[in-house]
Design a protein around this motif. Structure first.
Motif, PDB file in Angstrom:
ATOM      1  N   ASP A  53       0.786  -1.038  -0.180  1.00 31.80           N
ATOM      2  CA  ASP A  53       0.072  -0.042  -0.157  1.00 31.80           C
ATOM      3  C   ASP A  53       0.724   1.141  -0.313  1.00 31.80           C
ATOM      4  O   ASP A  53       1.878   1.260   0.379  1.00 31.80           O
ATOM      5  CB  ASP A  53      -1.001   0.000   1.189  1.00 31.80           C
ATOM      6  CG  ASP A  53      -1.730  -1.222   0.988  1.00 31.80           C
ATOM      7  OD1 ASP A  53      -2.239  -1.411  -0.048  1.00 31.80           O
ATOM      8  OD2 ASP A  53      -2.126  -1.599   2.342  1.00 31.80           O
ATOM      9  N   ALA A  54       0.302   2.557  -0.373  1.00 28.31           N
ATOM     10  CA  ALA A  54       0.925   3.610  -0.552  1.00 28.31           C
ATOM     11  C   ALA A  54       1.744   4.108   0.718  1.00 28.31           C
ATOM     12  O   ALA A  54       2.772   4.644   0.921  1.00 28.31           O
ATOM     13  CB  ALA A  54       0.068   4.750  -0.916  1.00 28.31           C
ATOM     14  N   SER A 113      -1.652  -1.758  -7.248  1.00 27.78           N
ATOM     15  CA  SER A 113      -2.541  -2.828  -6.669  1.00 27.78           C
ATOM     16  C   SER A 113      -3.056  -3.574  -7.892  1.00 27.78           C
ATOM     17  O   SER A 113      -3.560  -3.186  -8.935  1.00 27.78           O
ATOM     18  CB  SER A 113      -3.935  -2.353  -6.098  1.00 27.78           C
ATOM     19  OG  SER A 113      -4.894  -3.254  -5.937  1.00 27.78           O
ATOM     20  N   GLU A 155      -5.759  -2.479 -10.807  1.00 27.15           N
ATOM     21  CA  GLU A 155      -5.524  -2.402 -12.235  1.00 27.15           C
ATOM     22  C   GLU A 155      -6.178  -3.385 -13.072  1.00 27.15           C
ATOM     23  O   GLU A 155      -6.505  -3.038 -14.214  1.00 27.15           O
ATOM     24  CB  GLU A 155      -3.995  -3.088 -12.276  1.00 27.15           C
ATOM     25  CG  GLU A 155      -2.960  -1.919 -11.987  1.00 27.15           C
ATOM     26  CD  GLU A 155      -3.013  -0.494 -12.818  1.00 27.15           C
ATOM     27  OE1 GLU A 155      -2.580  -0.724 -13.694  1.00 27.15           O
ATOM     28  OE2 GLU A 155      -3.448   0.287 -12.078  1.00 27.15           O
ATOM     29  N   ARG A 166      -2.141   4.700 -12.661  1.00 29.11           N
ATOM     30  CA  ARG A 166      -1.735   3.390 -12.344  1.00 29.11           C
ATOM     31  C   ARG A 166      -1.403   3.435 -10.860  1.00 29.11           C
ATOM     32  O   ARG A 166      -1.045   4.082 -10.441  1.00 29.11           O
ATOM     33  CB  ARG A 166      -0.329   3.224 -13.178  1.00 29.11           C
ATOM     34  CG  ARG A 166      -0.352   3.180 -14.848  1.00 29.11           C
ATOM     35  CD  ARG A 166      -0.924   1.744 -15.206  1.00 29.11           C
ATOM     36  NE  ARG A 166      -1.062   1.757 -16.695  1.00 29.11           N
ATOM     37  CZ  ARG A 166      -1.335   0.716 -17.351  1.00 29.11           C
ATOM     38  NH1 ARG A 166      -1.515  -0.558 -16.802  1.00 29.11           N
ATOM     39  NH2 ARG A 166      -1.454   0.681 -18.817  1.00 29.11           N
ATOM     40  N   SER A 167      -1.469   2.158 -10.452  1.00 26.49           N
ATOM     41  CA  SER A 167      -1.339   1.817  -9.009  1.00 26.49           C
ATOM     42  C   SER A 167      -0.593   0.758  -8.682  1.00 26.49           C
ATOM     43  O   SER A 167      -0.273  -0.188  -9.572  1.00 26.49           O
ATOM     44  CB  SER A 167      -2.754   1.636  -8.397  1.00 26.49           C
ATOM     45  OG  SER A 167      -3.365   0.428  -8.679  1.00 26.49           O
ATOM     46  N   THR A 191       3.467  -5.457  -7.877  1.00 30.34           N
ATOM     47  CA  THR A 191       2.957  -4.395  -7.208  1.00 30.34           C
ATOM     48  C   THR A 191       4.189  -3.309  -7.633  1.00 30.34           C
ATOM     49  O   THR A 191       4.949  -3.524  -8.223  1.00 30.34           O
ATOM     50  CB  THR A 191       2.886  -4.613  -5.656  1.00 30.34           C
ATOM     51  OG1 THR A 191       2.115  -3.323  -5.033  1.00 30.34           O
ATOM     52  CG2 THR A 191       4.236  -4.629  -5.019  1.00 30.34           C
ATOM     53  N   GLN A 230     -10.985   1.820  -2.206  1.00 29.09           N
ATOM     54  CA  GLN A 230     -10.628   1.090  -3.708  1.00 29.09           C
ATOM     55  C   GLN A 230     -12.074   1.010  -4.208  1.00 29.09           C
ATOM     56  O   GLN A 230     -12.083   1.261  -5.564  1.00 29.09           O
ATOM     57  CB  GLN A 230      -9.803  -0.373  -3.508  1.00 29.09           C
ATOM     58  CG  GLN A 230      -8.380  -0.123  -3.153  1.00 29.09           C
ATOM     59  CD  GLN A 230      -7.949  -1.405  -2.906  1.00 29.09           C
ATOM     60  OE1 GLN A 230      -8.309  -2.286  -2.104  1.00 29.09           O
ATOM     61  NE2 GLN A 230      -6.482  -1.600  -3.199  1.00 29.09           N
ATOM     62  N   SER A 253      -8.384   6.864 -13.948  1.00 30.31           N
ATOM     63  CA  SER A 253      -7.617   6.435 -12.574  1.00 30.31           C
ATOM     64  C   SER A 253      -5.923   6.395 -13.035  1.00 30.31           C
ATOM     65  O   SER A 253      -5.691   5.784 -14.017  1.00 30.31           O
ATOM     66  CB  SER A 253      -8.064   5.226 -12.113  1.00 30.31           C
ATOM     67  OG  SER A 253      -7.892   4.133 -12.846  1.00 30.31           O
TER      68      SER A 253
END
Length: 350
Positions: A144-145, A219, A223, A216-217, A163, A205, A214
């Motif tokens: 996670d961030a 997760s 994604e 890019r992440s 990730t 989320q 959104s």
């Protein structure tokens, strides 16, 4: 009648490990002489070395502690893998087994070993993982961030798998593009509704799952969600006709009743496509629809292409788990960067 052992008998303290100093004192020689017998045999005559080794064995001493020696040299020749589930899942989930097999293949070729650090509870405990004595760290878990600062501050080589954290090396496929390809295939059957069998999300989320802009992440879940949504929007498919059912990927088979309840709510003759974020989920969907005559199932598409998918004739997005493991080791030890891993739509009976 013999007395029963006490409850603490199994945890009785072990005898202190003999040291070079103990052996040298017992043999009336210097510590250097004993050390040479084990580490530098050319420094001693064969007879003296044989005598020292024989007497050391009699005392129960079989050489210097390899862990202590490795710590002194700061080279353990070991890579730690932080895993996104508990150990029982790691040793049972087909894709995880393939990934760990790839890691093991690369480490075997280098004469190195692997340390497996399972997930602690529902979140990854990086503070625990960062205490590892291994030479490098492979994080096969969603970061996670809020954990990004810890990852960036880690002093040893580190690589993330599936990730991403800006500025930290990673190995992953383009989950968004793979999910988009799966949705494109599903929509070719002109379904009335699409059911997505999803990994679990938190409230934040869920709020952004349908966000078409959104970024890019890190997760996998987000994604793949954005890949499904983006492809549906591009094809003109109403996003309100996508239903989401979150499943525990640790025990997807336990969710079959929830899928069955969902199916019962659909009008007869509904044309339904099912997308699973993992083959294990899609296969539960196949089981729930077995014998169905009320609905028109246009397609069921999984993700990963585990062996059971082929056996069941499941259409799926193929990724190479073993290759992912090998590339992770090469990147963390050699700095060998990799492009996003390839994926392939494998069309079968569903």
């Amino acid at each position: 009648m013999s007395a029963k052992p006490t409850a603490n008998a199994a945890f009785a303290p072990r005898k202190p490990r003999l040291t070079l100093k103990d052996v040298a004192a017992a043999l009336d020689v210097s510590r250097t002489t004993v050390s040479n017998a084990f580490n530098r045999p050319e420094q001693l005559s064969e007879a003296l070395r044989a005598d020292i080794l024989a007497k050391a064995r009699e005392l129960g001493y079989f050489g210097p502690d390899p862990a202590a020696r490795a710590l002194r040299s700061r080279e353990i020749r070991q890579v730690a893998v932080v895993f996104h589930h508990d150990l029982s899942f790691a040793l049972a989930d087909p894709l995880s087994i393939e990934f760990l097999r790839g890691v093991a293949q690369e480490l075997d070729a280098r004469g190195m070993t692997m340390q497996l650090i399972p997930k602690m509870g529902r979140t990854v405990s990086l503070a625990y993982a960062f205490q590892t004595t291994a030479d490098a760290l492979v994080v096969y878990a969603e970061v996670d961030a809020d954990l990004a600062p810890e990852v960036k501050a880690f002093s040893k080589p580190i690589v993330l798998v599936d990730t991403g954290v800006t500025g930290v090396p990673s190995v992953r496929m383009d989950d968004r593009a793979g999910a988009a390809a799966a949705m494109d295939h599903a929509l070719k059957g002109a379904p009335d509704r699409v059911l997505v069998l999803s990994f679990t999300l938190d409230e934040r989320q869920r709020k952004h799952r349908l966000d078409l802009k959104s970024p890019r992440s890190g997760s996998v879940t987000m994604e793949r969600s954005h890949g499904y949504v983006g492809a549906a929007h591009k094809a003109g498919f109403d996003l309100d006709r996508i239903d989401w059912l979150e499943m525990d990927d640790n025990k997807p088979a336990d969710e079959i009743d929830r899928i069955t309840d969902y199916l019962k709510q659909l009008p007869a003759r509904t044309k339904l496509a099912v997308l699973g974020m993992a083959d294990t989920m899609a296969l539960v969907g196949v089981e729930a629809l077995r014998g169905n005559r009320r609905l028109d199932v246009t397609s069921i598409v999984g993700f990963d292409d585990i062996p059971a998918a082929g056996a069941a004739g499941l259409t799926t997005m193929r990724q190479d788990g073993a290759l992912k493991g090998r590339l992770a080791v090469r990147q963390v030890l050699d700095g060998e960067r990799s492009d996003p891993l390839p994926f392939e739509l494998v069309v079968r009976n569903t």
